[in-house]
Design a protein around this motif. Structure first.
Motif, PDB file in Angstrom:
ATOM      1  N   LEU A   1       2.344 -20.832 -14.500  1.00 35.87           N
ATOM      2  CA  LEU A   1       1.398 -21.109 -13.417  1.00 35.87           C
ATOM      3  C   LEU A   1       1.026 -22.587 -13.427  1.00 35.87           C
ATOM      4  O   LEU A   1       0.930 -23.215 -14.483  1.00 35.87           O
ATOM      5  CB  LEU A   1       0.131 -20.263 -13.570  1.00 35.87           C
ATOM      6  N   GLY A   2       0.796 -23.128 -12.231  1.00 34.69           N
ATOM      7  CA  GLY A   2       0.364 -24.497 -12.110  1.00 34.69           C
ATOM      8  C   GLY A   2      -1.135 -24.627 -12.307  1.00 34.69           C
ATOM      9  O   GLY A   2      -1.854 -23.647 -12.567  1.00 34.69           O
ATOM     10  N   VAL A   3      -1.634 -25.848 -12.142  1.00 32.21           N
ATOM     11  CA  VAL A   3      -3.057 -26.140 -12.319  1.00 32.21           C
ATOM     12  C   VAL A   3      -3.890 -25.358 -11.308  1.00 32.21           C
ATOM     13  O   VAL A   3      -3.618 -25.382 -10.107  1.00 32.21           O
ATOM     14  CB  VAL A   3      -3.313 -27.654 -12.162  1.00 32.21           C
ATOM     15  N   ASP A   4      -4.875 -24.638 -11.776  1.00 31.02           N
ATOM     16  CA  ASP A   4      -5.850 -23.909 -10.957  1.00 31.02           C
ATOM     17  C   ASP A   4      -5.245 -22.748 -10.178  1.00 31.02           C
ATOM     18  O   ASP A   4      -5.786 -22.317  -9.169  1.00 31.02           O
ATOM     19  CB  ASP A   4      -6.582 -24.859  -9.994  1.00 31.02           C
ATOM     20  N   CYS A   5      -4.123 -22.224 -10.633  1.00 32.58           N
ATOM     21  CA  CYS A   5      -3.534 -21.015 -10.041  1.00 32.58           C
ATOM     22  C   CYS A   5      -3.781 -19.853 -10.990  1.00 32.58           C
ATOM     23  O   CYS A   5      -3.474 -19.942 -12.185  1.00 32.58           O
ATOM     24  CB  CYS A   5      -2.040 -21.212  -9.807  1.00 32.58           C
ATOM     25  N   VAL A   6      -4.362 -18.763 -10.474  1.00 36.96           N
ATOM     26  CA  VAL A   6      -4.717 -17.621 -11.317  1.00 36.96           C
ATOM     27  C   VAL A   6      -4.224 -16.331 -10.660  1.00 36.96           C
ATOM     28  O   VAL A   6      -4.018 -16.274  -9.444  1.00 36.96           O
ATOM     29  CB  VAL A   6      -6.240 -17.545 -11.548  1.00 36.96           C
ATOM     30  N   GLU A   7      -4.053 -15.306 -11.466  1.00 37.72           N
ATOM     31  CA  GLU A   7      -3.640 -14.012 -10.931  1.00 37.72           C
ATOM     32  C   GLU A   7      -4.858 -13.245 -10.429  1.00 37.72           C
ATOM     33  O   GLU A   7      -5.949 -13.341 -11.003  1.00 37.72           O
ATOM     34  CB  GLU A   7      -2.907 -13.202 -11.992  1.00 37.72           C
ATOM     35  N   ALA A   8      -4.668 -12.485  -9.354  1.00 35.90           N
ATOM     36  CA  ALA A   8      -5.752 -11.705  -8.757  1.00 35.90           C
ATOM     37  C   ALA A   8      -5.278 -10.280  -8.508  1.00 35.90           C
ATOM     38  O   ALA A   8      -4.083  -9.991  -8.507  1.00 35.90           O
ATOM     39  CB  ALA A   8      -6.222 -12.344  -7.452  1.00 35.90           C
ATOM     40  N   GLU A   9      -6.235  -9.385  -8.280  1.00 39.71           N
ATOM     41  CA  GLU A   9      -5.922  -7.993  -8.001  1.00 39.71           C
ATOM     42  C   GLU A   9      -5.423  -7.821  -6.567  1.00 39.71           C
ATOM     43  O   GLU A   9      -5.940  -8.449  -5.635  1.00 39.71           O
ATOM     44  CB  GLU A   9      -7.165  -7.117  -8.207  1.00 39.71           C
ATOM     45  N   LEU A  10      -4.428  -6.978  -6.407  1.00 42.35           N
ATOM     46  CA  LEU A  10      -3.956  -6.637  -5.072  1.00 42.35           C
ATOM     47  C   LEU A  10      -4.948  -5.693  -4.396  1.00 42.35           C
ATOM     48  O   LEU A  10      -5.503  -4.801  -5.040  1.00 42.35           O
ATOM     49  CB  LEU A  10      -2.587  -5.972  -5.132  1.00 42.35           C
ATOM     50  N   THR A  11      -5.172  -5.889  -3.102  1.00 46.03           N
ATOM     51  CA  THR A  11      -6.055  -5.034  -2.322  1.00 46.03           C
ATOM     52  C   THR A  11      -5.224  -4.170  -1.383  1.00 46.03           C
ATOM     53  O   THR A  11      -4.035  -4.438  -1.163  1.00 46.03           O
ATOM     54  CB  THR A  11      -7.030  -5.883  -1.497  1.00 46.03           C
ATOM     55  N   PRO A  12      -5.816  -3.134  -0.787  1.00 44.76           N
ATOM     56  CA  PRO A  12      -5.077  -2.357   0.210  1.00 44.76           C
ATOM     57  C   PRO A  12      -4.577  -3.212   1.375  1.00 44.76           C
ATOM     58  O   PRO A  12      -3.504  -2.950   1.931  1.00 44.76           O
ATOM     59  CB  PRO A  12      -6.114  -1.333   0.678  1.00 44.76           C
ATOM     60  N   GLU A  13      -5.334  -4.248   1.731  1.00 42.30           N
ATOM     61  CA  GLU A  13      -4.893  -5.155   2.794  1.00 42.30           C
ATOM     62  C   GLU A  13      -3.637  -5.918   2.375  1.00 42.30           C
ATOM     63  O   GLU A  13      -2.743  -6.149   3.199  1.00 42.30           O
ATOM     64  CB  GLU A  13      -6.016  -6.139   3.145  1.00 42.30           C
ATOM     65  N   ASP A  14      -3.567  -6.323   1.110  1.00 40.63           N
ATOM     66  CA  ASP A  14      -2.360  -6.984   0.611  1.00 40.63           C
ATOM     67  C   ASP A  14      -1.159  -6.048   0.689  1.00 40.63           C
ATOM     68  O   ASP A  14      -0.074  -6.442   1.128  1.00 40.63           O
ATOM     69  CB  ASP A  14      -2.561  -7.425  -0.843  1.00 40.63           C
ATOM     70  N   ASP A  15      -1.347  -4.794   0.264  1.00 43.93           N
ATOM     71  CA  ASP A  15      -0.252  -3.827   0.294  1.00 43.93           C
ATOM     72  C   ASP A  15       0.245  -3.602   1.716  1.00 43.93           C
ATOM     73  O   ASP A  15       1.455  -3.503   1.961  1.00 43.93           O
ATOM     74  CB  ASP A  15      -0.708  -2.494  -0.312  1.00 43.93           C
ATOM     75  N   GLU A  16      -0.686  -3.545   2.663  1.00 40.93           N
ATOM     76  CA  GLU A  16      -0.295  -3.343   4.066  1.00 40.93           C
ATOM     77  C   GLU A  16       0.494  -4.539   4.590  1.00 40.93           C
ATOM     78  O   GLU A  16       1.493  -4.380   5.279  1.00 40.93           O
ATOM     79  CB  GLU A  16      -1.547  -3.108   4.918  1.00 40.93           C
ATOM     80  N   LEU A  17       0.023  -5.743   4.255  1.00 40.29           N
ATOM     81  CA  LEU A  17       0.712  -6.959   4.676  1.00 40.29           C
ATOM     82  C   LEU A  17       2.133  -7.003   4.128  1.00 40.29           C
ATOM     83  O   LEU A  17       3.089  -7.265   4.865  1.00 40.29           O
ATOM     84  CB  LEU A  17      -0.071  -8.183   4.202  1.00 40.29           C
ATOM     85  N   LEU A  18       2.284  -6.742   2.844  1.00 40.89           N
ATOM     86  CA  LEU A  18       3.593  -6.815   2.213  1.00 40.89           C
ATOM     87  C   LEU A  18       4.550  -5.783   2.812  1.00 40.89           C
ATOM     88  O   LEU A  18       5.707  -6.103   3.135  1.00 40.89           O
ATOM     89  CB  LEU A  18       3.453  -6.598   0.706  1.00 40.89           C
ATOM     90  N   GLU A  19       4.085  -4.570   2.973  1.00 40.73           N
ATOM     91  CA  GLU A  19       4.937  -3.524   3.547  1.00 40.73           C
ATOM     92  C   GLU A  19       5.355  -3.859   4.964  1.00 40.73           C
ATOM     93  O   GLU A  19       6.522  -3.702   5.338  1.00 40.73           O
ATOM     94  CB  GLU A  19       4.185  -2.184   3.504  1.00 40.73           C
ATOM     95  N   ARG A  20       4.414  -4.347   5.756  1.00 40.61           N
ATOM     96  CA  ARG A  20       4.695  -4.641   7.167  1.00 40.61           C
ATOM     97  C   ARG A  20       5.671  -5.801   7.320  1.00 40.61           C
ATOM     98  O   ARG A  20       6.628  -5.725   8.092  1.00 40.61           O
ATOM     99  CB  ARG A  20       3.377  -4.944   7.892  1.00 40.61           C
ATOM    100  N   LYS A  21       5.438  -6.893   6.596  1.00 46.24           N
ATOM    101  CA  LYS A  21       6.305  -8.055   6.738  1.00 46.24           C
ATOM    102  C   LYS A  21       7.729  -7.752   6.276  1.00 46.24           C
ATOM    103  O   LYS A  21       8.706  -8.136   6.937  1.00 46.24           O
ATOM    104  CB  LYS A  21       5.739  -9.235   5.941  1.00 46.24           C
ATOM    105  N   LEU A  22       7.877  -7.071   5.153  1.00 47.04           N
ATOM    106  CA  LEU A  22       9.212  -6.757   4.656  1.00 47.04           C
ATOM    107  C   LEU A  22       9.925  -5.765   5.569  1.00 47.04           C
ATOM    108  O   LEU A  22      11.145  -5.837   5.748  1.00 47.04           O
ATOM    109  CB  LEU A  22       9.125  -6.213   3.236  1.00 47.04           C
ATOM    110  N   ARG A  23       9.181  -4.849   6.165  1.00 46.20           N
ATOM    111  CA  ARG A  23       9.784  -3.895   7.099  1.00 46.20           C
ATOM    112  C   ARG A  23      10.245  -4.582   8.370  1.00 46.20           C
ATOM    113  O   ARG A  23      11.339  -4.302   8.880  1.00 46.20           O
ATOM    114  CB  ARG A  23       8.775  -2.781   7.419  1.00 46.20           C
TER     115      ARG A  23
END
Length: 260
Positions: A204-226
Motif C-alpha cells: 500500500l502507498g502512503v495514506d492508503c488503508v483497507e476498508a470494509e465492503l458495504t452492500p452498495e460496493d457489492d452492488e456496484l461491483l456486480e453491476r459494472k462487471l455484468r
C-alpha cells in the motif's frame, strides 16, 4: 510522407479530410467505415470529425489505425466509434460523450481527461491509463501499466487483468476496479475515492488503508462487471484514503521562516 509544420507547431496545417469513408444506410441509421492505412494522424482525425460533426453519422468504424498516436481525441458528442486495431499514445483523450471500442492494445495515457462516455479496450493498455479521468467508464480487458488513474477526479476504471505499480496515485475521486493483482504503492497519496482489488496487493502507498465492503460496493461491483461481460466476480478488497494527509500546516515553509 512529407509532413510540414506552421509557426504554431501544428503538424500538416493544410491537411483536409480525405473523404474516403463508405457510408451505408439511411437517416439516423447510417454507418460509416474507412481504412486508415496510409493516412496520417491528422487525416484520420479530420475524417472522423467530418463524419461525426458535418455528416451527423453516429456509428463509425476505423480500420487499420496502425498504432498511431492521438487518435479520436476531443470528440464532444454522443456517437459510437469502433477502432479495429491498436493505438499508440494518448488515444481517445479529452472526449465527452462517445462510446469507443478498441479491439487491440493501446499505449500510454489512453482516455486522458475523459469527461463522459465509455472507452473499452480489448487487450492491454500502457501506463497512465485514465490519467485525470473526470467521468465515464474506462474498461481494459487485459493488463495495465503503472500509475493507472493518476490524479483521477471521477468516473470508473475497470481492469480485467493485473495493474502495475502506483495504481491510483493521487486519486481524488472516482473508483477503480482491478480484477487481478496490483503492484506496489497502491493508492499512494490518494485523497478520496475507492479502489477495489480482486487479486493480491504488493504493498500500500502512503495514506492508503483497507476498508470494509458495504452492500452498495457489492452492488456496484456486480453491476459494472455484468455490464461489460467481465466474467465471475472475484472476492474483492476495498482500499480508501486514511485521511492522515488531509490536514496541512496553515503556513507554507517560506511564510513560517518570516514569522519565526
Amino acid at each position: 510522407m512529407k509532413i510540414s509544420y506552421d509557426a504554431r507547431g501544428l503538424a500538416e496545417p493544410d491537411a483536409q479530410a480525405p473523404g474516403i469513408a463508405k457510408v451505408e444506410g439511411e437517416g439516423p441509421q447510417r454507418q460509416a467505415v474507412f481504412d486508415a492505412a496510409g493516412l496520417s494522424t491528422r487525416q484520420i482525425n479530420l475524417e472522423l470529425r467530418r463524419l461525426v460533426y458535418a455528416e451527423g453519422i453516429t456509428e463509425v468504424t476505423i480500420q487499420n489505425p496502425g498504432a498511431k498516436h492521438s487518435i479520436a481525441v476531443g470528440i464532444l458528442t454522443r456517437c459510437r466509434i469502433t477502432i479495429d486495431g491498436s493505438l499508440g499514445y494518448f488515444g481517445c483523450g479529452l472526449i465527452d460523450g462517445p462510446e469507443i471500442h478498441i479491439t487491440g492494445r493501446v499505449g500510454w495515457s489512453v482516455a486522458e481527461n475523459m469527461m463522459s462516455g465509455v472507452v473499452v479496450i480489448g487487450k492491454n493498455a500502457g501506463s497512465l491509463a485514465g490519467a485525470a479521468l473526470r467521468g465515464g467508464d474506462l474498461v481494459v480487458r487485459g493488463d495495465v501499466g503503472a500509475r493507472t488513474g493518476i490524479d483521477q477526479k471521477g468516473g470508473t476504471i475497470i481492469v480485467g487483468g493485473n495493474a502495475g505499480t502506483m495504481t491510483g496515485f493521487m486519486l481524488q475521486r472516482g473508483r477503480q476496479i482491478i480484477c487481478g493483482n496490483v503492484g506496489g504503492s497502491l493508492g499512494d497519496s490518494m485523497y478520496d475515492g475507492a479502489i477495489y482489488v480482486g487479486g493480491k496487493v504488493t504493498s500500500l502507498g502512503v495514506d492508503c488503508v483497507e476498508a470494509e465492503l458495504t452492500p452498495e460496493d457489492d452492488e456496484l461491483l456486480e453491476r459494472k462487471l455484468r455490464i461489460y461481460g467481465m466474467g465471475a466476480q472475484p472476492s474483492f478488497r476495498k482500499f480508501v484514503c486514511g485521511k492522515k494527509l488531509w490536514n496541512y500546516d496553515n503556513l507554507e515553509p517560506a511564510e513560517r521562516k518570516l514569522v519565526l
